[in-house]
Design a protein around this motif. Structure first.
Motif, mmCIF file in Angstrom:
data_model
loop_
_atom_site.group_PDB
_atom_site.id
_atom_site.type_symbol
_atom_site.label_atom_id
_atom_site.label_comp_id
_atom_site.label_asym_id
_atom_site.label_seq_id
_atom_site.Cartn_x
_atom_site.Cartn_y
_atom_site.Cartn_z
ATOM 1 N N ILE A 1 0.868 -1.185 0.000
ATOM 2 C CA ILE A 1 0.000 0.000 0.000
ATOM 3 C C ILE A 1 0.900 1.229 0.000
ATOM 4 N N ASP B 1 -1.078 6.026 -5.424
ATOM 5 C CA ASP B 1 -1.014 4.740 -4.726
ATOM 6 C C ASP B 1 -1.123 5.001 -3.237
ATOM 7 N N PRO B 2 -2.113 4.506 -2.542
ATOM 8 C CA PRO B 2 -3.185 3.670 -3.074
ATOM 9 C C PRO B 2 -4.293 4.495 -3.731
ATOM 10 N N THR C 1 -7.860 5.158 -3.630
ATOM 11 C CA THR C 1 -8.923 4.892 -2.641
ATOM 12 C C THR C 1 -10.259 4.832 -3.360
ATOM 13 N N ARG C 2 -11.333 4.771 -2.598
ATOM 14 C CA ARG C 2 -12.697 4.731 -3.181
ATOM 15 C C ARG C 2 -12.952 3.441 -3.957
ATOM 16 N N GLU D 1 -12.703 -1.068 -3.479
ATOM 17 C CA GLU D 1 -12.422 -2.173 -2.569
ATOM 18 C C GLU D 1 -11.165 -2.865 -3.075
ATOM 19 N N HIS E 1 -6.710 -3.008 -3.451
ATOM 20 C CA HIS E 1 -5.517 -2.162 -3.535
ATOM 21 C C HIS E 1 -5.124 -1.959 -4.992
ATOM 22 N N ARG F 1 -2.720 0.643 -7.785
ATOM 23 C CA ARG F 1 -1.723 1.696 -8.016
ATOM 24 C C ARG F 1 -1.816 2.119 -9.476
ATOM 25 N N LEU G 1 -17.574 3.981 0.109
ATOM 26 C CA LEU G 1 -16.313 4.198 -0.589
ATOM 27 C C LEU G 1 -16.232 5.574 -1.247
ATOM 28 N N HIS G 2 -17.322 6.015 -1.828
ATOM 29 C CA HIS G 2 -17.287 7.195 -2.673
ATOM 30 C C HIS G 2 -17.729 8.465 -1.971
ATOM 31 N N ASP H 1 -15.867 11.709 -0.983
ATOM 32 C CA ASP H 1 -15.461 12.710 -1.969
ATOM 33 C C ASP H 1 -16.489 13.834 -2.071
#
Lengths: 251, 154
Positions: free
Chosen positions: A18, B8-9, B11-12, B14, B16, B18, B111-112, B115
């Protein structure tokens, strides 16, 4: 600190990166000043699916990586939302950790087997079983033990809290429990094979006599697990008997 | 001369992820994405009962679990030439559609939403104005000023 997920340790931890750092590195840094650690879910508590044989990434549960810090396991795949909230509310309200069982799970939620609280339990006791998922017995809602229900070896609160605001839970939907909150459940026999019998203890002796062939096929790990479950179970029963005798004195 | 930007990472989502992008004169000229976590579920599945595969495969994602399981079930059926009855297909489609709705809600709110929503400043919101906006788009009975006021003061 709350941790979700197990940590891959093979190849110096490169299987989970990560922001260019390994998850192991991040875990060590974040946990340095933690008062206590909650291992959320089966991945963090016992490794879960990625640690199933042959565990290609060396996935390791949190309690094997962090020593010297109090750790609470909240297993389940996923764990029950109400249980997760209950653990947090306990810590925030009382400022202490909830009472834990021998392997670190909160007793309030993990001290009873799914089997003990199951609404289909009377069918088990009466010897009425679903033989296949499309038979008449399935329609009648009989016990799912013979089609692989792992309720007898699983400690969790599913049958009490249920899921989705108390709507239902797997057994109520007609599918056996597959023991997602128990350690090593992915390798403890196929999902639809009958659970391991518990030889030598007699606690479940009213269950039908399960074939020896199945016992051989399901292997040593499962047998050990069943034995452990029964040791815990007989301990609980003995404590209850003792408690009953104590309270009789007051009558 | 191009400049490389690394996210990286990501986000938003599920899992991981990059992403690396090469930028020249303000435009992306090349980009690379990589999943930065692997669990080897394909290897774990080898040698197991095909009826169990769905349960392993579903664990690929904690948000859209069911579609992975459904795909796995279909793969097993395809491999073994199993044809399922129309009723089973209907039940599966209902499950899939339910999951589709669930997935969007989880994705947006868990997740979103961060923002778009400043959770802390929500406490300063005006319950009356909020209820008017809410009522203009939905007749949900709890989108009322008094209820928002209760939550705000809780």
């Amino acid at each position: 600190m709350c941790v979700e997920g197990s940590v891959p340790t093979e190849a110096e931890g490169v299987y989970c990166m990560i922001g260019g750092r390994t998850s192991l590195d991040i875990l060590k840094e974040v946990s340095a000043n933690a008062k206590a650690v909650i291992a959320w879910g089966s991945c963090a508590s016992n490794g879960c699916v990625q640690s199933a044989k042959p565990n290609p990434t060396g996935a390791t549960p949190i309690h094997k990586l962090l020593k010297g810090v109090p750790l609470i396991k909240v297993p389940g795949c996923p764990p029950i939302g109400e249980v997760m909230a209950g653990v947090l509310v306990h810590i925030i309200t009382f400022g202490t950790l909830p009472e834990l069982d021998g392997i670190g799970r909160p007793k309030a939620f993990y001290s009873k087997r799914v089997h003990d609280t199951c609404y289909r339990r009377p069918f088990y006791d009466a010897g009425l079983f679903v033989e296949t998922f499309d038979d008449d017995n399935a329609k009648k809602g009989y016990c799912l033990y013979k089609v692989g229900c792992k309720g007898p070896t699983t400690y969790n609160a599913c049958a009490v809290t249920k899921w989705n605001n108390g709507t239902s839970y797997p057994i109520q939907s007609g599918h056996g429990c597959f023991g997602c909150s128990e350690e090593n459940y992915w390798d403890a026999g196929a999902l639809y094979l009958r659970n391991q019998p518990f030889p030598g203890f007699g606690i479940e002796s009213d269950a039908d006599k399960v074939g020896v062939g199945a016992a051989i096929a399901t292997g040593v790990g499962l047998a050990a697990h069943a034995v452990m479950t029964n040791i815990r179970k007989s301990k609980i029963i003995n404590e209850l008997i003792k408690e009953g005798k104590e309270s009789e004195k007051d009558l | 001369m191009s400049e490389r930007i690394v996210v990286d990472p990501v986000t938003r989502i599920e899992g991981h992820l990059r992403v690396e992008a090469d930028i020249q004169d303000g435009k992306i000229v090349d980009a690379f994405s990589s999943g930065t976590m692997v669990r080897g579920i394909e290897k774990i599945l080898r040698g197991r009962d095909p009826r169990d595969a769905w349960a392993f495969v579903g664990r690929v994602c904690g948000v859209c679990t069911s579609v992975h399981s459904l795909a796995s079930v279909r793969s097993v059926e395809d491999a073994l030439d199993i044809v399922i009855p129309p009723n089973a297909e209907m039940v599966r489609n209902i499950m899939f559609c339910t999951q589709y709705m669930h997935d969007h809600v989880v994705h947006f709110y868990h997740l979103h939403a961060l923002d778009w929503v400043d959770v802390v400043s929500a406490l300063k919101a005006d319950p009356k104005a909020t209820s008017e906006i809410a009522q203009s788009i939905s007749n949900w009975p709890k989108a009322r000023q008094v209820i928002f006021l209760i939550y705000k003061n809780a």
